[in-house]
Every structure is written in C-alpha cells, then in structure tokens.
Scaffold this motif. Structure first.
Motif, mmCIF file in Angstrom:
data_model
loop_
_atom_site.group_PDB
_atom_site.id
_atom_site.type_symbol
_atom_site.label_atom_id
_atom_site.label_comp_id
_atom_site.label_asym_id
_atom_site.label_seq_id
_atom_site.Cartn_x
_atom_site.Cartn_y
_atom_site.Cartn_z
ATOM 1 N N ARG A 69 0.146 -7.621 6.582
ATOM 2 C CA ARG A 69 0.161 -8.217 5.247
ATOM 3 C C ARG A 69 -0.044 -9.726 5.328
ATOM 4 N N PRO A 126 -6.579 -5.078 -0.301
ATOM 5 C CA PRO A 126 -5.183 -4.743 -0.021
ATOM 6 C C PRO A 126 -4.966 -4.332 1.431
ATOM 7 N N ASP A 127 -3.779 -4.564 1.931
ATOM 8 C CA ASP A 127 -3.507 -4.156 3.305
ATOM 9 C C ASP A 127 -3.295 -2.640 3.368
ATOM 10 N N LYS A 168 -0.720 -0.675 4.088
ATOM 11 C CA LYS A 168 0.443 -0.112 3.395
ATOM 12 C C LYS A 168 0.149 0.022 1.895
ATOM 13 N N ALA A 169 -0.452 -1.026 1.337
ATOM 14 C CA ALA A 169 -0.768 -0.988 -0.088
ATOM 15 C C ALA A 169 -1.843 0.046 -0.376
ATOM 16 N N HIS A 199 -0.201 3.449 -0.479
ATOM 17 C CA HIS A 199 0.672 3.641 -1.639
ATOM 18 C C HIS A 199 -0.101 3.685 -2.954
ATOM 19 N N ARG A 200 -1.124 2.847 -3.049
ATOM 20 C CA ARG A 200 -1.862 2.839 -4.318
ATOM 21 C C ARG A 200 -2.536 4.177 -4.560
#
Ligand code: SF4
Ligand code: SF4
Lengths: 311, 401
Positions: free
Chosen positions: B151, B159-160, B162-163, B166-167
């Motif tokens: 991040r 976005p990284d 993780k994002a 999740h997105r």
C-alpha cells in the motif's frame, strides 16, 4: 504543569515559534512555503463500504480504548450522525444512496488538515502548527487549553477532554505523525480494506480524483470537496451525491483565518502579557467575525451555535 | 600575425568539436537509449504471433499502430486500446475451481475463493470481464498481475492488491448480506481458530438453477391487468439462451437482500417501467401491448391457434428461426410448402409420408393429384378412380408390406 507549559511556550516564542515538531520546519498559516510534495488523502466515498476499520485503527494507533475489531461491524451506530470526539478522532457516517439503496454512502470525518488552517491562526500560543508536509499538528506542551481552535475551525474538529479535570487535552487527527516518522502510513489508510483512502502527494491525489470523476461521470458528482474549500484541505472527497447532503459544510474558496492571524502572531512576537492579550484578542476576533459575516456570503455559517444545531 | 590567428582559432575549435563528438561515451549513450525505446525482435514477434492476436478478427494493424508504415524503430503505437478490446471469455469449467488468497493477511487466515461458482453466476451478468477487467483477448490475467502488494507505494492511482480483492467481493456481498463484517463468509481470525473456514468453499459449484415455468404479474393498470410470461416456452420452444435475456443479473436477483432492521423481510427493488420492459422489448419490439397484457391469465403458445397452421410431426422439432428467420418480431409465412421449400416438388420423397409410388403413379405430375399444387390439402383420387380416396387408399405401397 501549566507553569512549565507556559515557560516552554515563552522559550519557544523567544526564538520566533519557528522550531517545528518532528524537526520539520513549521510555518504560519499564511505562508506560501508548503512543500510541493505535501500530503493529500482522497476519500473515495464510492469505494468505502463503511466497515469502520479505520475508526478502530485510529483508536488503536492513538492508544484510545478500542473494543474488538469484529464489534465494529455493528451497523446500528449509523442510526445517529456522529462527530469525531476525544474518544475517536475519526468516525464514519452513513447516508442514503438513492442510486442504489442497498449500498449506502459512507463518509469518513476527521480533521481536514487545511492548507490555511484557521486553528493555527487562532491558537494564541502556537500549540498548533502547520508543517511543511501539509499536516496540522498540536503540541501538548504549549497548549493552555483556551479552546480558541475549536471556535475557529470551520469543520468543528478539535475536541476537548471536558471530562478531565487534570491535564485536559485538545484532540484531533494528527495524520498519524508518530507512525509516519517510522515510515508507516496513517493507521486508517493502512487498514482500509478497499483503499477508499488514497494517500499520496496532494497534487497526484487531486489528479487521481479528477480522473475517477471523468471516468465514471454517472457515479460521481463533479466536485472534489477540499480541492478549494477554504483555500484547500489535505483530506479531499469525491462522492456520488452533492456534499451538502453528506453534511459537509458548504464553504467558499476564501480562507477562513483572514487578517486575524497576522495580528495574533505579531502580538506574540512582542511578548505582550497574556492577560492584556486575551482582552485584545477577544475584541479582535469579535470584530473580525462580524466583518466576515457581512462581507463573505459564501461562508455560510461561522457561528458555532448555529452549525451545532444543523448537525 | 593576425592572419595566422584568424586561421588558427577556427581550426583549433573545429578540432575540439570533432574530438568531443567522437568520444565513445556519448555514442554509446545514444545507442543505449535507442535500445530501450525500440522493442526487441522477439518481443515484436511475441505480440504479433500470439494466437490471441492472430485469431482476433477485431484487431487491425491500425488498432495498435497509428503510422502508415510502422517499423521496429518507429512503431508509432497508439495508447493501449485494451479497454475496447476486452474480449476475454472462458467457460466456467475452464477456469480454476478455487483460488487460494493467502498472501495478504496477518490478522486472518487465508481465503479460499470458490472461483467456479462465481464464474457460473457471472455468466448471466458481466462474464469473465466483470472481474478480469481490462483483460485483452490474451491470456486471462489475475489480480496479482497488475495490482501491487504494497500500500505504501509510488503509484497510487491503481488500487493495491488488498483493495483489488476486496472491491471485487464486497460490492455484491454487502448488497445481499447487508453485513459489514469480515468473518461470516470469507475470513476467519487467526487467533481464534486454526481451522480454515473457507475450506468449505473448495469445489463449490452453483446449484443448478430451477427453470421457472409460467410467471404472472399483476400490474397497477385498470384494464388488462395481468401479464403472463411463459418462461419455459422461451427456453424449450423458442430455444432462447439464458444469456440473451439475462445480461446483467446481479447475485441479489436470487440471493434476496434482507431489510436490515427486519431480517425476514426481503428488500423490494424498485424498477422503472423501461427496466421492466427491457428484456421483452428486445424481441417483441413492435408488438401490441395486448401481446402480453390481458384481463386474464393467458394460455400457452399454440402454433395452430395463433397462426392457423398446426405444426406436423416434422415441423414440431424445428427452431422457430429455422422458418421465420432471426428477424424479430416473426413474420407470418405462407401456408404452402413451396413458400419455404422452394424446389419442393422435385425433391419430395413420398416415403416420408409412408409409401413408395406404384409404377403407374411414378410418372405423374404433382398437380395431377395435388390440385393447384396445394400440398396442405389431401390429394384428389376421384379424378381417375371412382372408388379410391386418400388417406384410405394410397397411390403405392407401404414399405415392408
Ligand atoms: S490519519 Fe491517523 S489520526 Fe488521522 S484519522 Fe487517520 S488514523 Fe486517525
Ligand atoms: S476502513 Fe476504509 S472502507 Fe472501511 S469504513 Fe474506513 S474508509 Fe470506509
């Protein structure tokens, strides 16, 4: 304690309130010498899912009591609009999303770290400092607890330990300066599962915001909140709904502090005794506020009582 | 003396210039820059010979090159047009069954993502490209190919990792579960249990979807209140593929989201009139309202009743489009065989009707028996035979007799 604080204050005042925390040079609110690379954080409310992990991370990073992370998934807290306070420096609020009722809009609230911070101007002892990196930080050792900053802030952010008789503090988001010294991201930015908080250089973050709006014109309204509001802020927002409906105060481009800062800072460099100062300042602020109320119609409300009732 | 100076000075200068230009270090630098800017031959071949590029008929030279005569040195490339090229498709069975996402978390156990069940569900919506966005026709990329792990990084415009994960998950999952937590479906906390909550996700496939038969709606209208939709007919009779109508289904279409305050109550999703009509109008454009709206429930489609032409044994099994073409709405066709079977007479094999002609009949013209060449009516025998009639008598023999 108080005496010591004041001695410290005088000492630093003597050298011109120039030594900043973290060893970075501090500047007055009116100065133009903010770093080109100063921090910007974009809150993309379209991406935020309202998990409130940022609240937990912020509390934990500041050693506030924070219950178990799992308990933050409780959605009943959204029933009431909340403000940051001395138990939580950032909060998430929920708003209706007319485009899709199943995905409400969530808006994070915390100190905006204004480019021209009114609190820094209002602070009569220089406890609040705008650092070159863009953050506005507060120095415990200088603060005398006058709470002028709370009155001056357009976003009503600084909060006060009203419940503490001894050594009460002013609290607000400090952009996690302790973490950043250790080369870590602010706690909220790091934990956010969706990277709804985009941390970078203000200029870059702004262009990311513009691109996102351009790419999804049906998702976002064409407004980056904080790009220009009261001269710009470090935290900026994009959203699918006009910001006044998300309880973000409608503010003009004019900076809030105006002339008061120069006078206040000036007085202190001449060591005018605090008692005389308080009287003088009170009058000054009163005059100034009334002047602003008449001349600047864009700034809707500078009266704290009035705003309180709105929220 | 002066004259000598006039000659010497320019000479020395020229000499100096020549020397500097010839210095090896400046030359090699230029070469290096060129090497960085011009792609290697193998790289060019890799792009041009990629089967995905070769087989993609949408790709023209001009899709990637702006210049009329691209050369390796000056390829004249456009901005990557990948957004317009997204054409990734695999059947759910080709993709992985489940994907382990284990690199991200210090607080939680890894997530086993049941890829197949999601691929199956997305067949009725965005297809592979819904998640594998910006994927050209080349190999299917996964999230890790583009999204950085860290991040705290230079370029924050994408976005990284993780994002990215999740997105993809949360927009649907949150809609139908209404939940904000991490632990009910995907994550398990490391410190609470070691067993993997998501192991149950391995090899999960979507249960077969029950096919609805008849669906009726009551509208708010005063007249012609009822709409009857024969879902089964559209699939079985009209042989329409699910994905022709279900183009943008979301999970919540079936996994009904619940009202947050009352978990037994499903959320009612309001649709505009246009949205309601959209799936039907695609084909039924130009039909009258009464095609679907009536004062009572409608009866199923019957070719005989609707068109006055009963489908016989052989015609029953045909696709509608086999006779009516693909143009919607279908046009009424002529009832004579020749309106479809243009060279019908020459080709028709009477064995299909169950007999071979006897010798006496094999030389006859069609019109001798089929008056006016109307093949829908029974042939006339009485012109020649006083005592014969069809179908009691046939002009030949039944095979096997
Ligand atoms: S930057 Fe730090 S102090 Fe500010 S809201 Fe985020 S976690 Fe809290
Ligand atoms: S952690 Fe991120 S997604 Fe969760 S509430 Fe905070 S900003 Fe929104």
């Amino acid at each position: 304690m108080r005496n010591l604080n004041r001695r410290n204050f005088l000492k630093t005042a003597a050298i011109g309130i120039s030594a900043g925390a973290l060893g970075t040079s501090s500047i007055k609110a009116s100065d133009k010498s903010l770093s080109e690379d100063r921090i910007g954080i974009l809150v993309d409310t379209d991406v935020c899912v309202g998990c409130r992990h940022c609240e937990w991370a912020c509390r934990t990073a500041h050693e506030f009591p924070a219950c178990d992370l799992e308990e933050y998934s409780d959605i009943s807290v959204f029933e009431k609009y909340r403000r940051p306070d001395n138990t939580s420096l950032t909060v998430i609020n929920q708003f209706e999303n007319e485009k899709n009722p199943l995905l409400p809009i969530y808006v994070k609230v915390q100190c905006m770290h204004c480019e021209k911070p009114a609190c820094v101007s209002a602070c009569i002892v220089g406890a609040l400092t705008k650092l070159e990196d863009g953050s506005v930080v507060w120095d415990d050792s200088k603060c005398i607890g006058c709470r002028y900053c709370m009155v001056a802030c357009q976003f009503q952010i600084p909060t006060y330990d009203y419940d503490k008789a001894i050594d009460p503090h002013i609290w607000k988001c400090d952009l996690c300066r302790d973490r950043r010294i250790r080369d870590k991201l602010p706690a909220c930015v790091e934990i956010c599962p969706n990277e709804a908080l985009v941390f970078g250089k203000r200029s870059e973050v702004l262009s990311i915001a513009r691109k996102r709006i351009k790419r999804k014109p049906d998702v976002y309204v064409e407004h980056i909140y904080g790009e220009n509001e009261i001269g710009g802020t470090s935290w900026m927002y994009i959203a699918g709904k006009s910001f006044d409906k998300l309880k973000m105060p409608p503010l003009g481009k004019e900076t809030a502090p105006g002339i008061s800062e120069a006078i206040q800072h000036g007085i202190f460099s001449y060591f005018v005794p605090p008692v005389a100062l308080f009287a003088l300042l009170g009058t000054l602020m009163w005059v100034n506020k009334h002047k602003r109320g008449e001349s600047d119609t864009e700034i809707e409300s500078t009266d704290p009582d009035k705003e309180e009732s709105e929220f | 003396m002066r004259k000598i100076l006039y000659i010497l000075v320019p000479l020395v200068l020229t000499f100096f210039l020549v020397i500097t230009a010839a210095l090896p270090q400046s030359g090699s630098e230029i070469q290096e820059v060129r090497a960085r800017n011009t792609p290697e031959k193998s790289q060019i071949n890799k792009v041009h010979d990629d089967p995905a590029v070769l087989n993609n008929s949408n790709l023209k030279c001009k899709t990637c090159h702006t210049s009329e005569y691209p050369t390796p040195k000056d390829p004249g490339l456009t901005d990557c047009p990948r957004e317009n090229l997204v054409s990734v498709y695999q059947s759910p069975k080709e993709g992985p069954e489940s994907v382990a996402i284990v690199e991200m978390s210090d607080k939680y156990t890894g997530v086993i993502f049941p890829h197949r069940v999601h691929a199956e569900m997305s067949e009725m919506s965005t297809g592979c490209a819904g998640c594998h966005h910006y994927n050209t026709s080349g190999p299917i990329l996964n999230c890790r190919n583009c999204h950085e792990k860290s991040r705290n990084r230079e370029d924050v415009s994408v976005p990284d990792l993780k994002a990215a994960f999740h997105r993809q998950c949360m927009s649907c999952h949150k809609q139908w579960s209404g939940e904000n937590g991490c632990n009910s479906i995907c994550h398990k906390r490391k410190d609470i249990t070691k067993d993997n909550i998501t192991s149950t996700n391995i090899s999960k496939t979507h249960p077969e979807l029950p096919e609805p038969g008849k669906i009726t709606w009551e509208t708010n209208s005063n007249i012609n209140k009822t709409v009857t939709f024969f879902h089964d007919e559209h699939i079985k009779l009209f042989k329409i593929k699910c994905t022709s109508c279900h183009t943008s289904e979301s999970c919540i279409r079936c996994h009904t989201p619940k009202v947050q305050s009352d978990l037994n109550k499903p959320v009612k999703i309001e649709k505009s009139i246009e949205e309601h009509h959209k799936p039907c109008i695609n084909c039924h454009y130009g039909n009258k309202c009464t095609k679907c709206h009536s004062d009572k429930e409608m009866s199923p489609f019957d070719h005989g009743k609707t068109s006055g032409w009963v489908l016989s044994t052989y015609h029953k099994d045909l696709l509608c489009s086999g006779c009516h073409g693909n143009q919607m709405p279908y046009r009424k066709l002529g009832t004579k065989c020749v309106s479809c079977h243009r060279d019908f007479a020459a080709e028709f094999d009477h064995k299909l009707k169950g007999f071979t002609f006897s010798e006496a009949h094999s030389e006859l013209e069609c019109a001798n028996c089929h008056v006016g060449k109307d093949f829908t009516k029974n042939p006339v025998c009485s012109d020649c035979h006083d005592d014969k009639s069809f179908p009691g008598d046939i002009p030949g023999e039944k095979p096997g007799k």
